[in-house]
Every structure is written in structure tokens, then in C-alpha cells.
Design a protein around this motif. Structure first.
Motif, PDB file in Angstrom:
ATOM      1  N   PRO A 125      63.353   5.628  42.728  1.00  0.00           N
ATOM      2  CA  PRO A 125      64.538   5.412  43.595  1.00  0.00           C
ATOM      3  C   PRO A 125      65.236   6.757  44.122  1.00  0.00           C
ATOM      4  CG  PRO A 125      64.266   3.644  41.937  1.00  0.00           C
ATOM      5  CD  PRO A 125      63.526   4.640  41.699  1.00  0.00           C
ATOM      6  N   SER A 126      65.664   7.256  42.837  1.00  0.00           N
ATOM      7  CA  SER A 126      66.461   8.582  43.098  1.00  0.00           C
ATOM      8  C   SER A 126      65.630   9.626  44.108  1.00  0.00           C
ATOM      9  CB  SER A 126      66.939   9.275  42.003  1.00  0.00           C
ATOM     10  OG  SER A 126      65.907   9.594  41.026  1.00  0.00           O
ATOM     11  N   MET A 127      64.499   9.810  43.732  1.00  0.00           N
ATOM     12  CA  MET A 127      63.820  10.734  44.853  1.00  0.00           C
ATOM     13  C   MET A 127      63.410  10.201  46.289  1.00  0.00           C
ATOM     14  SD  MET A 127      60.684  12.298  42.155  1.00  0.00           S
ATOM     15  CE  MET A 127      60.371  13.811  43.601  1.00  0.00           C
ATOM     16  N   ILE A 128      63.439   8.995  46.506  1.00  0.00           N
ATOM     17  CA  ILE A 128      63.412   8.422  47.594  1.00  0.00           C
ATOM     18  C   ILE A 128      64.608   8.657  48.320  1.00  0.00           C
ATOM     19  CG2 ILE A 128      63.013   6.310  48.760  1.00  0.00           C
ATOM     20  CD1 ILE A 128      60.785   5.580  46.558  1.00  0.00           C
ATOM     21  N   PHE A 129      65.752   8.336  47.717  1.00  0.00           N
ATOM     22  CA  PHE A 129      67.009   8.238  48.292  1.00  0.00           C
ATOM     23  C   PHE A 129      67.348   9.693  48.699  1.00  0.00           C
ATOM     24  CE2 PHE A 129      71.535   9.566  47.286  1.00  0.00           C
ATOM     25  CZ  PHE A 129      72.217   8.949  48.075  1.00  0.00           C
ATOM     26  N   ALA A 130      67.360  10.671  47.802  1.00  0.00           N
ATOM     27  CA  ALA A 130      67.686  12.150  48.229  1.00  0.00           C
ATOM     28  C   ALA A 130      66.868  12.560  49.304  1.00  0.00           C
ATOM     29  CB  ALA A 130      67.620  12.909  47.075  1.00  0.00           C
ATOM     30  N   ASN A 131      65.479  12.599  49.128  1.00  0.00           N
ATOM     31  CA  ASN A 131      64.482  13.089  49.994  1.00  0.00           C
ATOM     32  C   ASN A 131      64.652  12.283  51.542  1.00  0.00           C
ATOM     33  OD1 ASN A 131      63.404  15.467  48.628  1.00  0.00           O
ATOM     34  ND2 ASN A 131      62.708  13.670  47.153  1.00  0.00           N
ATOM     35  N   SER A 132      64.865  11.115  51.518  1.00  0.00           N
ATOM     36  CA  SER A 132      64.859  10.320  52.761  1.00  0.00           C
ATOM     37  C   SER A 132      66.035  10.869  53.415  1.00  0.00           C
ATOM     38  CB  SER A 132      65.154   9.013  52.714  1.00  0.00           C
ATOM     39  OG  SER A 132      64.227   8.241  52.038  1.00  0.00           O
ATOM     40  N   ILE A 133      67.336  11.292  52.877  1.00  0.00           N
ATOM     41  CA  ILE A 133      68.309  11.704  53.735  1.00  0.00           C
ATOM     42  C   ILE A 133      67.979  13.255  53.759  1.00  0.00           C
ATOM     43  CG2 ILE A 133      70.890  12.539  53.295  1.00  0.00           C
ATOM     44  CD1 ILE A 133      71.138   9.928  51.485  1.00  0.00           C
ATOM     45  N   THR A 134      67.404  13.871  52.950  1.00  0.00           N
ATOM     46  CA  THR A 134      67.374  15.568  53.298  1.00  0.00           C
ATOM     47  C   THR A 134      66.149  15.671  54.382  1.00  0.00           C
ATOM     48  OG1 THR A 134      67.996  15.844  51.099  1.00  0.00           O
ATOM     49  CG2 THR A 134      66.860  17.659  52.277  1.00  0.00           C
ATOM     50  N   VAL A 135      65.356  14.698  54.449  1.00  0.00           N
ATOM     51  CA  VAL A 135      64.141  15.140  55.741  1.00  0.00           C
ATOM     52  C   VAL A 135      64.968  14.687  56.940  1.00  0.00           C
ATOM     53  CG1 VAL A 135      62.313  13.546  56.746  1.00  0.00           C
ATOM     54  CG2 VAL A 135      62.166  13.977  54.398  1.00  0.00           C
ATOM     55  N   VAL A 136      65.890  13.843  56.835  1.00  0.00           N
ATOM     56  CA  VAL A 136      66.705  13.572  58.370  1.00  0.00           C
ATOM     57  C   VAL A 136      67.396  14.781  58.573  1.00  0.00           C
ATOM     58  CG1 VAL A 136      68.296  12.229  59.546  1.00  0.00           C
ATOM     59  CG2 VAL A 136      66.349  11.045  58.294  1.00  0.00           C
ATOM     60  N   SER A 137      68.217  15.387  57.426  1.00  0.00           N
ATOM     61  CA  SER A 137      69.173  16.571  57.621  1.00  0.00           C
ATOM     62  C   SER A 137      68.495  17.771  58.191  1.00  0.00           C
ATOM     63  CB  SER A 137      69.867  16.752  56.373  1.00  0.00           C
ATOM     64  OG  SER A 137      70.728  15.595  56.163  1.00  0.00           O
ATOM     65  N   SER A 138      67.222  17.851  57.412  1.00  0.00           N
ATOM     66  CA  SER A 138      66.513  19.153  57.544  1.00  0.00           C
ATOM     67  C   SER A 138      65.461  18.998  58.957  1.00  0.00           C
ATOM     68  CB  SER A 138      65.456  19.315  56.757  1.00  0.00           C
ATOM     69  OG  SER A 138      64.475  18.493  56.396  1.00  0.00           O
ATOM     70  N   PHE A 139      65.359  17.610  59.655  1.00  0.00           N
ATOM     71  CA  PHE A 139      64.925  17.505  60.685  1.00  0.00           C
ATOM     72  C   PHE A 139      65.967  17.837  61.872  1.00  0.00           C
ATOM     73  CE2 PHE A 139      64.715  15.122  64.469  1.00  0.00           C
ATOM     74  CZ  PHE A 139      63.221  15.290  65.277  1.00  0.00           C
ATOM     75  N   PHE A 140      67.155  17.713  61.613  1.00  0.00           N
ATOM     76  CA  PHE A 140      68.119  17.889  62.483  1.00  0.00           C
ATOM     77  C   PHE A 140      68.294  19.525  62.562  1.00  0.00           C
ATOM     78  CE2 PHE A 140      69.916  13.503  62.401  1.00  0.00           C
ATOM     79  CZ  PHE A 140      69.839  13.445  63.752  1.00  0.00           C
ATOM     80  N   LEU A 141      68.272  20.274  61.492  1.00  0.00           N
ATOM     81  CA  LEU A 141      68.383  21.603  61.601  1.00  0.00           C
ATOM     82  C   LEU A 141      67.058  22.244  62.368  1.00  0.00           C
ATOM     83  CD1 LEU A 141      69.543  22.585  58.113  1.00  0.00           C
ATOM     84  CD2 LEU A 141      70.936  22.613  60.288  1.00  0.00           C
ATOM     85  N   VAL A 142      66.016  21.663  62.381  1.00  0.00           N
ATOM     86  CA  VAL A 142      64.838  22.188  62.957  1.00  0.00           C
ATOM     87  C   VAL A 142      65.123  21.935  64.430  1.00  0.00           C
ATOM     88  CG1 VAL A 142      62.226  21.938  63.480  1.00  0.00           C
ATOM     89  CG2 VAL A 142      62.981  21.978  61.159  1.00  0.00           C
TER      90      VAL A 142
END
Length: 86
Positions: free
Chosen positions: A60-77
């Protein structure tokens, strides 16, 4: 929740939270000159990999963090492509 997942959630919160100010600043200023598109793409692909790994490990911790970071990094791209002066 065991103490290992608690450590994971603490690390997930800190690393994800550290990334969000860059996304916000880029969104507000629209200044992408210091961002490297190849680095952002590699980072995005890596985070997607970690997210898949988190699902496969049922963490759950990896899913939580990486879900948010995927969205954030997508926005930066997206911002890098949209706001780069041609």
C-alpha cells in the motif's frame, strides 16, 4: 498495519511531498527552462515501474506514493512540453 508498512508510508509521504512544490512552482511560473525533458521522461517511466512493482508486491505504501508521483511527474512532462518556447 505492521511497522514495515509504517516506515514505507512515512518515506512515501516525505518523498512525494518533496516533489509537489516543484510541480506547483512550475505551474505558477510556467518557467520550464531548468527542467530536462529526457530526465522527466526517464523519471516518469521509472515511477510507473515502481507503481507496477507496488501492485505486484501488494504494498500500500508504494502504491500510495507512486500513484501521486506518477500524476505529479506527468504534469511536469506536460508543462515542459507546453511551456517550452519554440
Amino acid at each position: 498495519m505492521d511497522y514495515i508498512e509504517l516506515i514505507g508510508f512515512t518515506a512515501a509521504f516525505l518523498t512525494t511531498a518533496a516533489f509537489l512544490p516543484q510541480v506547483y512552482k512550475t505551474w505558477k511560473t510556467k518557467d520550464v527552462t531548468a527542467l530536462s525533458l529526457p530526465m522527466l521522461l526517464l523519471f516518469f517511466i521509472g515511477i510507473v515501474g515502481w507503481l507496477v512493482y507496488g501492485f505486484l508486491k501488494n504494498s500500500p505504501s508504494m502504491i500510495f506514493a507512486n500513484s501521486i508521483t506518477v500524476v505529479s511527474s506527468f504534469f511536469l512532462v506536460y508543462f515542459k512540453i507546453k511551456y517550452t518556447k519554440k
